[in-house]
Design a protein around this motif. Structure first.
Motif, PDB file in Angstrom:
ATOM      1  N   MET A 140       0.856  -1.210   0.000  1.00  0.00           N
ATOM      2  CA  MET A 140       0.000   0.000   0.000  1.00  0.00           C
ATOM      3  C   MET A 140       0.883   1.248   0.000  1.00  0.00           C
ATOM      4  N   THR A 141       0.621   2.134  -0.949  1.00  0.00           N
ATOM      5  CA  THR A 141       1.356   3.413  -0.990  1.00  0.00           C
ATOM      6  C   THR A 141       0.540   4.470  -0.249  1.00  0.00           C
ATOM      7  N   GLU A 142       1.150   5.073   0.749  1.00  0.00           N
ATOM      8  CA  GLU A 142       0.421   6.127   1.444  1.00  0.00           C
ATOM      9  C   GLU A 142       0.702   7.464   0.765  1.00  0.00           C
ATOM     10  N   VAL A 143      -0.352   8.201   0.465  1.00  0.00           N
ATOM     11  CA  VAL A 143      -0.210   9.528  -0.132  1.00  0.00           C
ATOM     12  C   VAL A 143      -0.844  10.528   0.826  1.00  0.00           C
ATOM     13  N   ARG A 144      -0.038  11.437   1.343  1.00  0.00           N
ATOM     14  CA  ARG A 144      -0.556  12.440   2.289  1.00  0.00           C
ATOM     15  C   ARG A 144      -0.846  13.717   1.510  1.00  0.00           C
ATOM     16  N   ILE A 145      -2.105  14.139   1.583  1.00  0.00           N
ATOM     17  CA  ILE A 145      -2.587  15.224   0.723  1.00  0.00           C
ATOM     18  C   ILE A 145      -2.950  16.472   1.526  1.00  0.00           C
ATOM     19  N   SER A 146      -2.479  17.626   1.049  1.00  0.00           N
ATOM     20  CA  SER A 146      -2.926  18.912   1.601  1.00  0.00           C
ATOM     21  C   SER A 146      -3.842  19.572   0.577  1.00  0.00           C
ATOM     22  N   LEU A 147      -4.994  19.993   1.047  1.00  0.00           N
ATOM     23  CA  LEU A 147      -5.951  20.668   0.165  1.00  0.00           C
ATOM     24  C   LEU A 147      -5.912  22.161   0.443  1.00  0.00           C
ATOM     25  N   VAL A 148      -5.751  22.957  -0.613  1.00  0.00           N
ATOM     26  CA  VAL A 148      -5.786  24.414  -0.460  1.00  0.00           C
ATOM     27  C   VAL A 148      -6.948  24.946  -1.291  1.00  0.00           C
ATOM     28  N   GLY A 149      -7.869  25.626  -0.621  1.00  0.00           N
ATOM     29  CA  GLY A 149      -9.083  26.113  -1.275  1.00  0.00           C
ATOM     30  C   GLY A 149     -10.241  25.259  -0.805  1.00  0.00           C
ATOM     31  N   TYR A 150     -11.222  25.932  -0.195  1.00  0.00           N
ATOM     32  CA  TYR A 150     -12.349  25.153   0.329  1.00  0.00           C
ATOM     33  C   TYR A 150     -13.672  25.774  -0.118  1.00  0.00           C
ATOM     34  N   GLY A 151     -13.788  25.918  -1.422  1.00  0.00           N
ATOM     35  CA  GLY A 151     -15.051  26.366  -2.012  1.00  0.00           C
ATOM     36  C   GLY A 151     -15.811  25.157  -2.515  1.00  0.00           C
ATOM     37  N   VAL A 152     -16.552  25.347  -3.599  1.00  0.00           N
ATOM     38  CA  VAL A 152     -17.394  24.265  -4.136  1.00  0.00           C
ATOM     39  C   VAL A 152     -16.544  23.045  -4.501  1.00  0.00           C
ATOM     40  N   VAL A 153     -15.452  23.280  -5.241  1.00  0.00           N
ATOM     41  CA  VAL A 153     -14.622  22.154  -5.677  1.00  0.00           C
ATOM     42  C   VAL A 153     -13.910  21.511  -4.478  1.00  0.00           C
ATOM     43  N   GLY A 154     -13.425  22.363  -3.540  1.00  0.00           N
ATOM     44  CA  GLY A 154     -12.753  21.835  -2.347  1.00  0.00           C
ATOM     45  C   GLY A 154     -13.650  20.875  -1.586  1.00  0.00           C
ATOM     46  N   HIS A 155     -14.911  21.259  -1.416  1.00  0.00           N
ATOM     47  CA  HIS A 155     -15.878  20.369  -0.753  1.00  0.00           C
ATOM     48  C   HIS A 155     -16.009  19.059  -1.529  1.00  0.00           C
ATOM     49  N   GLY A 156     -16.059  19.189  -2.850  1.00  0.00           N
ATOM     50  CA  GLY A 156     -16.174  17.995  -3.701  1.00  0.00           C
ATOM     51  C   GLY A 156     -14.989  17.060  -3.510  1.00  0.00           C
TER      52      GLY A 156
END
Lengths: 168, 336
Positions: B1-17
């Motif tokens: 299993m490859t672990e991918v740690r993700i940071s999300l920047v922007g929490y508008g419509v697409v961010g919620h998606g």
């Protein structure tokens, strides 16, 4: 000399043969026959375009024979316009001298506006025109289009061109 | 299993998606060997940190992070201080200066993080610099969601059509314009009426100029030119005519002669303008659909169509970009 003829014939067996027979008799060398059985005219006849090599002096004889065979000759003469394009113009098409717009194409000598429909919803509202332009070749179509584009910039008209005319 | 740690920047419509899709597809991702863990979410109000993974239901009901943020770090500080492999950048787009997304992407790439984005602005403004930064830092920059939303276009060309020379691309890249033109043709609505309807349905913004004047489509044309045709162009290099001058009568006239009128973006010609599309053409799609015809030397013309926007649809394109970074890297490596 290369000639083209636009014919119309009734939708019944043997008509095409009746149309081609006079051409054979006058030693015309047929280059292509476009038989549009699925594009009937409002008169219920079938349009056929024949392109052939033949001495021009024989044209009147051929026309007479065709008519005698019950084939309608809509147009016959030198084949000049081989390419065609359709465009839509939107804006104050009529107020900005539509006659001049058409003339700018027609006066080139290598291209002509052969069909024109107008839609005018009301005075002061933008109208639209559908134009079919024929020219002697592909390059000439492009030249005619660049003239039309320039004219339409001057007259503040939107030119909507067909997507299939110039595939990458 | 490859672990991918993700940071999300922007929490508008697409961010919620994105938050929702990562949660919904967790099991499926596990089955293909990817453990995608969202470790931070940042918006203009603050940052929500979750080193063990964001629990979607804890934040999805909040329109912004105000009230749930547990840190006041800005995006740059987040990338520098937490353990993350990949940044998903979905802040609002600005096609003139590219900010704030451009800064986020430069920071992330410089710090050796992969970047996946739906944000057109930075790619229109500074594509070359971003691509160079990605190459220098040996990370990926993926942006399928910027052009045609969920409709596969860039990945289709880069992967499936690899080996073909791409002669050109023509397409409908703006769902708002397509909706307006479709309604004008179908219902004979004047432009303003169709626009109002699109606004009421949420397909058009209160200020629709970005869409209807062709700016959005021009941005996409610039991205395709830079990425697929290796050009170096900006928004201003694209010749743009929008749809505001179109009348229902002109659409009727076109329809009678067998044509629909569509706002077409074209590369490498770098044009955006309304064009006559034959009604039987695969490009003559209606409603909010996008479509693109790819002209190739070996495969002829390939046409794709799909939804150009939408919360989940855009997130889906982002998810597939994430997966592509960790699967079959060898194909991409040759192209980058």
């Amino acid at each position: 000399m290369r000639l083209s003829m636009d014919l119309e014939m009734e939708d019944k067996p043997g008509q095409l043969l009746m149309a081609l027979e006079p051409l054979r008799e006058q030693k015309g060398n047929i280059i292509s026959v476009l038989h549009h059985r699925d594009k009937k005219t409002p008169r219920g006849t079938i349009p056929v375009r024949v392109i052939l090599e033949m001495d021009r002096s024989r044209l009147e004889t051929v026309k007479g024979q065709l008519q005698a065979n019950g084939i309608m000759v809509v147009r016959a003469g030198e084949e000049r316009f081989l390419e065609e394009i359709t465009v839509l113009l939107v804006g104050h098409v009529l107020d900005r001298d539509l006659g001049d717009t058409v003339h700018q194409i027609d006066s080139t000598g290598f291209a002509e506006v052969v069909d024109l429909s107008l839609s005018m919803p009301g005075i002061d509202e933008p109208s639209s025109a559908y134009l079919r332009i024929r020219a002697t070749g592909k390059d000439e179509i492009q030249k005619a289009m660049s003239i039309l584009r320039q004219v339409c910039v001057q007259k503040d008209l939107l030119v909507i061109e067909p997507i299939e005319a110039d595939e990458p | 299993m490859t672990e991918v740690r993700i940071s999300l920047v922007g929490y508008g419509v697409v961010g919620h998606g994105v938050v929702e899709v990562l949660e919904r597809k967790r099991q499926l991702m596990g089955e293909i060997g990817l453990d995608l863990t969202l470790v931070s979410v940042t918006d203009h109000t603050g940052t929500y940190l979750a080193p063990d993974g964001v629990v979607a239901k804890d934040i999805l009901d909040h329109r912004t992070l105000e009230g749930v943020a547990n840190s006041d770090m800005a995006a740059r500080e987040v990338f520098g201080s937490i353990d993350c492999d990949l940044v998903v950048e979905v802040t609002p787009t600005n096609i003139v200066h590219g900010q704030p997304g451009l800064g986020h992407m430069v920071d992330a790439l410089s710090m050796g993080k992969h970047v996946v984005t739906s944000n057109k602005g930075p790619l229109v403004v500074d594509y070359r610099r971003l691509k160079d930064l990605a190459r220098k830092n040996d990370v990926a920059l993926k942006f399928e969601a910027t052009v045609g939303g969920t409709m596969p276009l860039i990945s289709l060309i880069e992967r499936t059509l690899v080996g073909n020379t791409i002669l050109g691309i023509r397409g409908i890249f703006n769902g708002t314009c397509n909706y307006i033109l479709t309604r004008m043709a179908e219902e004979k609505y004047p432009y303003n009426h169709a626009l109002t309807e699109a606004q009421e349905l949420g397909y058009a913004e209160a200020d629709p100029s970005y869409d209807v004047e062709g700016v959005d489509t021009a941005g996409k044309v610039a991205i395709l030119a830079n990425s697929i045709f290796d050009m170096d162009v900006k928004y201003g290099d694209v010749e743009v005519t929008g749809i505001t001058g179109i009348t229902p009568e002109s659409l009727i006239l076109a329809h009678k002669r067998g044509y629909a009128v569509k706002l077409i973006g074209e590369v490498p010609a770098l044009t955006v303008k309304p064009m006559l599309v034959p009604l039987g053409s695969p490009l003559a799609v209606g409603s909010t659909l996008n479509a693109a015809a790819i002209y190739t030397d070996l495969s002829g013309t390939i046409t794709v169509t799909g939804l150009g926007a939408g919360r989940i649809e855009t997130a889906s394109a982002i998810l597939s970009d994430i997966v592509s970074i960790y699967r079959g890297n060898h194909v991409d490596a040759q192209r980058s």
